[in-house]
Design a protein around this motif. Structure first.
Motif, PDB file in Angstrom:
ATOM      1  N   LEU A   1     -27.527 -66.401 -46.335  1.00 12.89           N
ATOM      2  CA  LEU A   1     -26.343 -65.893 -45.648  1.00 12.89           C
ATOM      3  C   LEU A   1     -26.615 -65.571 -44.182  1.00 12.89           C
ATOM      4  N   THR A   2     -25.629 -65.850 -43.349  1.00 12.50           N
ATOM      5  CA  THR A   2     -25.561 -65.303 -41.993  1.00 12.50           C
ATOM      6  C   THR A   2     -24.201 -64.645 -41.879  1.00 12.50           C
ATOM      7  N   THR A   3     -24.169 -63.340 -41.551  1.00 11.87           N
ATOM      8  CA  THR A   3     -22.922 -62.589 -41.691  1.00 11.87           C
ATOM      9  C   THR A   3     -22.502 -61.892 -40.401  1.00 11.87           C
ATOM     10  N   ASN A   4     -21.233 -61.485 -40.381  1.00 10.89           N
ATOM     11  CA  ASN A   4     -20.708 -60.732 -39.242  1.00 10.89           C
ATOM     12  C   ASN A   4     -21.049 -59.245 -39.333  1.00 10.89           C
ATOM     13  N   SER A   5     -22.079 -58.933 -40.132  1.00  6.27           N
ATOM     14  CA  SER A   5     -22.650 -57.584 -40.128  1.00  6.27           C
ATOM     15  C   SER A   5     -24.083 -57.590 -39.620  1.00  6.27           C
ATOM     16  N   GLY A   6     -24.558 -58.795 -39.169  1.00  3.17           N
ATOM     17  CA  GLY A   6     -25.881 -58.860 -38.556  1.00  3.17           C
ATOM     18  C   GLY A   6     -27.006 -59.278 -39.473  1.00  3.17           C
ATOM     19  N   LEU A   7     -26.707 -59.954 -40.568  1.00  3.19           N
ATOM     20  CA  LEU A   7     -27.749 -60.563 -41.390  1.00  3.19           C
ATOM     21  C   LEU A   7     -27.871 -62.021 -40.959  1.00  3.19           C
ATOM     22  N   TRP A   8     -29.100 -62.468 -40.699  1.00  8.99           N
ATOM     23  CA  TRP A   8     -29.319 -63.807 -40.138  1.00  8.99           C
ATOM     24  C   TRP A   8     -30.224 -64.618 -41.055  1.00  8.99           C
TER      25      TRP A   8
ATOM     26  N   TRP B   1     -26.494 -56.650 -34.523  1.00 12.36           N
ATOM     27  CA  TRP B   1     -25.088 -56.927 -34.225  1.00 12.36           C
ATOM     28  C   TRP B   1     -24.717 -56.105 -32.989  1.00 12.36           C
ATOM     29  N   THR B   2     -23.565 -56.381 -32.424  1.00 16.12           N
ATOM     30  CA  THR B   2     -23.218 -55.763 -31.142  1.00 16.12           C
ATOM     31  C   THR B   2     -22.983 -54.264 -31.238  1.00 16.12           C
ATOM     32  N   SER B   3     -22.667 -53.781 -32.415  1.00 18.69           N
ATOM     33  CA  SER B   3     -22.410 -52.348 -32.593  1.00 18.69           C
ATOM     34  C   SER B   3     -23.253 -51.817 -33.742  1.00 18.69           C
ATOM     35  N   THR B   4     -23.329 -50.505 -33.847  1.00 16.09           N
ATOM     36  CA  THR B   4     -23.978 -49.935 -35.026  1.00 16.09           C
ATOM     37  C   THR B   4     -23.071 -50.154 -36.227  1.00 16.09           C
ATOM     38  N   PRO B   5     -23.633 -50.235 -37.430  1.00 12.49           N
ATOM     39  CA  PRO B   5     -22.803 -50.506 -38.606  1.00 12.49           C
ATOM     40  C   PRO B   5     -21.799 -49.377 -38.872  1.00 12.49           C
ATOM     41  N   GLU B   6     -20.709 -49.742 -39.489  1.00 15.85           N
ATOM     42  CA  GLU B   6     -19.772 -48.726 -39.965  1.00 15.85           C
ATOM     43  C   GLU B   6     -20.340 -48.021 -41.186  1.00 15.85           C
ATOM     44  N   TYR B   7     -21.089 -48.791 -42.013  1.00 15.78           N
ATOM     45  CA  TYR B   7     -21.716 -48.248 -43.226  1.00 15.78           C
ATOM     46  C   TYR B   7     -23.081 -48.886 -43.430  1.00 15.78           C
ATOM     47  N   PHE B   8     -23.908 -48.205 -44.229  1.00 13.45           N
ATOM     48  CA  PHE B   8     -25.053 -48.817 -44.883  1.00 13.45           C
ATOM     49  C   PHE B   8     -24.759 -48.817 -46.381  1.00 13.45           C
TER      50      PHE B   8
ATOM     51  N   LYS C   1     -33.054 -50.181 -50.018  1.00 11.60           N
ATOM     52  CA  LYS C   1     -32.640 -51.092 -48.963  1.00 11.60           C
ATOM     53  C   LYS C   1     -31.346 -50.569 -48.333  1.00 11.60           C
ATOM     54  N   TYR C   2     -31.231 -50.727 -47.033  1.00 12.69           N
ATOM     55  CA  TYR C   2     -30.043 -50.301 -46.299  1.00 12.69           C
ATOM     56  C   TYR C   2     -29.393 -51.546 -45.702  1.00 12.69           C
ATOM     57  N   ILE C   3     -28.364 -52.023 -46.371  1.00  6.82           N
ATOM     58  CA  ILE C   3     -27.698 -53.253 -45.950  1.00  6.82           C
ATOM     59  C   ILE C   3     -26.553 -52.887 -44.998  1.00  6.82           C
ATOM     60  N   PRO C   4     -26.600 -53.364 -43.743  1.00  2.00           N
ATOM     61  CA  PRO C   4     -25.556 -52.985 -42.783  1.00  2.00           C
ATOM     62  C   PRO C   4     -24.218 -53.641 -43.111  1.00  2.00           C
ATOM     63  N   ILE C   5     -23.141 -52.850 -42.947  1.00  2.22           N
ATOM     64  CA  ILE C   5     -21.776 -53.371 -43.052  1.00  2.22           C
ATOM     65  C   ILE C   5     -21.058 -52.978 -41.772  1.00  2.22           C
ATOM     66  N   SER C   6     -20.707 -53.970 -40.975  1.00  2.00           N
ATOM     67  CA  SER C   6     -20.074 -53.704 -39.679  1.00  2.00           C
ATOM     68  C   SER C   6     -18.587 -53.434 -39.841  1.00  2.00           C
ATOM     69  N   LYS C   7     -17.965 -53.004 -38.756  1.00  2.00           N
ATOM     70  CA  LYS C   7     -16.512 -52.790 -38.785  1.00  2.00           C
ATOM     71  C   LYS C   7     -15.777 -54.113 -38.968  1.00  2.00           C
ATOM     72  N   GLU C   8     -16.418 -55.233 -38.574  1.00  2.00           N
ATOM     73  CA  GLU C   8     -15.828 -56.547 -38.808  1.00  2.00           C
ATOM     74  C   GLU C   8     -16.042 -57.011 -40.251  1.00  2.00           C
ATOM     75  N   GLY C   9     -17.158 -56.593 -40.854  1.00  2.00           N
ATOM     76  CA  GLY C   9     -17.485 -57.048 -42.199  1.00  2.00           C
ATOM     77  C   GLY C   9     -16.771 -56.296 -43.301  1.00  2.00           C
ATOM     78  N   MET C  10     -16.506 -55.001 -43.099  1.00  2.00           N
ATOM     79  CA  MET C  10     -15.921 -54.191 -44.162  1.00  2.00           C
ATOM     80  C   MET C  10     -14.568 -54.696 -44.649  1.00  2.00           C
ATOM     81  N   PRO C  11     -13.655 -55.102 -43.764  1.00  2.00           N
ATOM     82  CA  PRO C  11     -12.347 -55.560 -44.260  1.00  2.00           C
ATOM     83  C   PRO C  11     -12.434 -56.739 -45.222  1.00  2.00           C
ATOM     84  N   TYR C  12     -13.463 -57.581 -45.053  1.00  2.00           N
ATOM     85  CA  TYR C  12     -13.574 -58.738 -45.933  1.00  2.00           C
ATOM     86  C   TYR C  12     -13.979 -58.340 -47.356  1.00  2.00           C
TER      87      TYR C  12
END
Length: 499
Positions: free
Chosen positions: A332-339, A91-98, A109-120
């Motif tokens: 899933l394809t997500t706004n946290s960078g899972l394709w 994703w364009t940025s590093t995750p806000e969380y794993f 497993k370390y599942i990325p959660i982006s700043k765009e994904g966390m609010p959802y």
């Protein structure tokens, strides 16, 4: 007066929210396609985007041709780069969380959660509550105490990225207006020993006005049992104002009878479908089966017919192609960078206007030692129908194949912990076998063709599954024992708990 205003405000917000949600329910297919292209365009310059020619993706088929279905092992090399603080990888940025989860083959497993994904993640839970308030015209619970049975909110840092269990991460995002009503205390939530933690939660909540309780069914039951043992009363006697239970993580139906007995009175249930990878669905209609699929929450969905799953030429369907009452592996394809990521869950659609799903199993949890491919939904429905005909109360169960018995034909072995046994175990066993045969024609053919003998039923002593989970270090949080296996690893360990 303050309580009245809080309730009134909640009703107004809920009504507005539900009205707005009608738009995405009507335009799910269009929204999904637009979302995919938005995700691809955003990630064009990432390492993953450059390697998969995102720049030239114009259609869903273009995407499917370039991006193969992946699991954690496939994405792990990219995630390792992300863990080291590298940006523009998935994703364009590093995750806000794993969100850290336990894996069987990959270790943690370390599942990325982006700043765009966390609010959802937060919006999904809020939306479930707003729909409940609006549909039931009931916001009384906002004035009482609320409890969330969850993992520790303590977070570690992995190269500067905050890391922990999803439920612990979410604890940091609970709105301020709910914090003062929230239990248990922060200190109690930080406890690692689950049994000691539940004892402490009982202590902190038993004299409070509990109105909302949330958690996965097995651990709600554990909490309720400790309360009833201590007070000698049903939960509705202990918490007369309890309005709502929010649950998720597993199919609620097999636990319904046990929950209703412990509750001893009417409490509304809202089922949800959250995971570290996203918040996918919640119950929006309390008169029918199925959870509303959230098609506007930063996730593009694909569905692989279960019979195709794992094949290189597997069909990848979008919403417009799915059929009702058919099992699909969820991709899933997500706004946290899972394709094109296989989450491991199997779903079936109960409705298409709007799209509603049930979780029918796990891609890795099935029994097919003889080619029958029995899944969780089939065994749970078989158990449900059997219990309706021959009353019993089930605490938990596990199904495994016995390929090499000491004598006779192979068979399915059901390990069952009863809270209350049926009057006649042999009749119960025969009905359970018949019910599974009705739901799985391959299993029926194996019995009819004398390839398998009818199921064997092994009764376990009370507390068996609790003790098993404890022995495996999987007590509490989001841990649950698989209902099915294709081998006897769990079955062999359950043998020691025979009644």
């Amino acid at each position: 007066m303050l309580n009245f205003l809080k309730k009134k405000a909640a009703l107004i917000w809920a009504k507005k929210h539900v009205q707005k949600a009608e738009e995405f329910k009507k335009n799910s297919e269009k929204n999904q396609e637009e979302l995919l292209f938005a995700l691809v365009n955003t990630a064009q310059k990432t390492l993953f985007g450059r390697e998969h020619d995102f720049e030239n993706i114009r259609t869903v088929k273009d995407f499917q041709d370039r991006v193969k279905v992946s699991d954690y092992e496939d994405l792990k090399p990219y995630i390792e780069k992300v863990k080291k603080g590298q940006a523009n990888i998935l994703w364009t940025s590093t995750p806000e969380y794993f969100a850290k989860t336990s894996g069987t083959t990959s270790g943690a497993k370390y599942i990325p959660i982006s700043k765009e994904g966390m609010p959802y993640q937060i919006k999904g839970a809020q939306s479930a509550l707003f729909h409940y308030i609006a549909k039931k015209q009931n916001a009384d619970f906002v004035n009482g105490k609320m409890i969330f049975l969850q993992g520790s909110p303590e977070l570690e840092e992995v190269f500067g990225i905050k890391t922990g269990r999803l439920s612990g991460i979410v604890a940091h995002h609970i709105p301020n207006y709910l914090q003062k009503n929230r239990l248990p205390s922060w200190e109690t939530n930080m406890m690692d020993d689950w049994e000691a933690k539940v004892d402490k939660i009982v202590e902190e909540t038993e004299n409070e006005n509990m109105t909302l309780i949330s958690g996965i069914p097995p651990w709600l039951i554990m909490y309720f049992e400790k309360l009833t043992e201590k007070h000698g009363k049903k939960i509705k006697q202990i918490f007369p104002d309890l309005q709502l239970i929010v649950t998720g993580g597993v199919n609620y139906e097999p636990y319904r009878d046990k929950m209703e007995e412990l509750l001893g009175g009417k409490v509304d249930i809202v089922q949800t479908f959250p995971a570290s990878e996203g918040f996918f669905a919640f119950q929006d209609d309390y008169t029918r089966e199925g959870l509303l699929l959230l098609t506007n929450h930063g996730i593009f969905y694909e569905f692989i017919p279960l019979e195709d799953y794992g094949r290189p030429d597997a069909r990848r369907l979008t919403l417009k192609d799915v059929e009702l009452n058919k099992d699909y592996a969820l991709i899933l394809t997500t706004n946290s960078g899972l394709w094109a990521y296989s989450i491991g869950d199997v779903v079936r659609f109960t409705d298409k206007t709007p799209y509603r799903i049930l979780v029918s199993g796990r891609t890795k949890h099935f029994t097919s030692a003889f080619g029958e491919h029995v899944i969780a939904f089939e065994v749970e429905e078989a158990m449900k129908s059997t219990v309706e005909k021959y009353p019993a109360q089930i605490t938990e169960f596990h199904l495994a194949p016995q390929v090499n018995p000491d004598e006779g034909l192979p068979y399915h072995e059901w390990f069952i912990e009863f809270e209350k046994e049926p009057e006649n175990l042999n009749v119960f066993k025969s009905e359970l076998d018949d019910q599974l045969r009705k739901r799985n024609t391959y299993y029926d053919d194996l019995i009819t063709g004398s390839i398998l003998q009818k199921l064997h039923l092994t009764v376990l002593k009370k507390g068996a599954f609790h003790e098993y989970a404890k022995s495996q270090g999987k007590l509490g949080g989001q841990n649950k024992t698989p209902r099915l296996a294709n081998d006897r690893k769990i079955a062999d360990l359950l043998e020691i708990y025979k009644k």
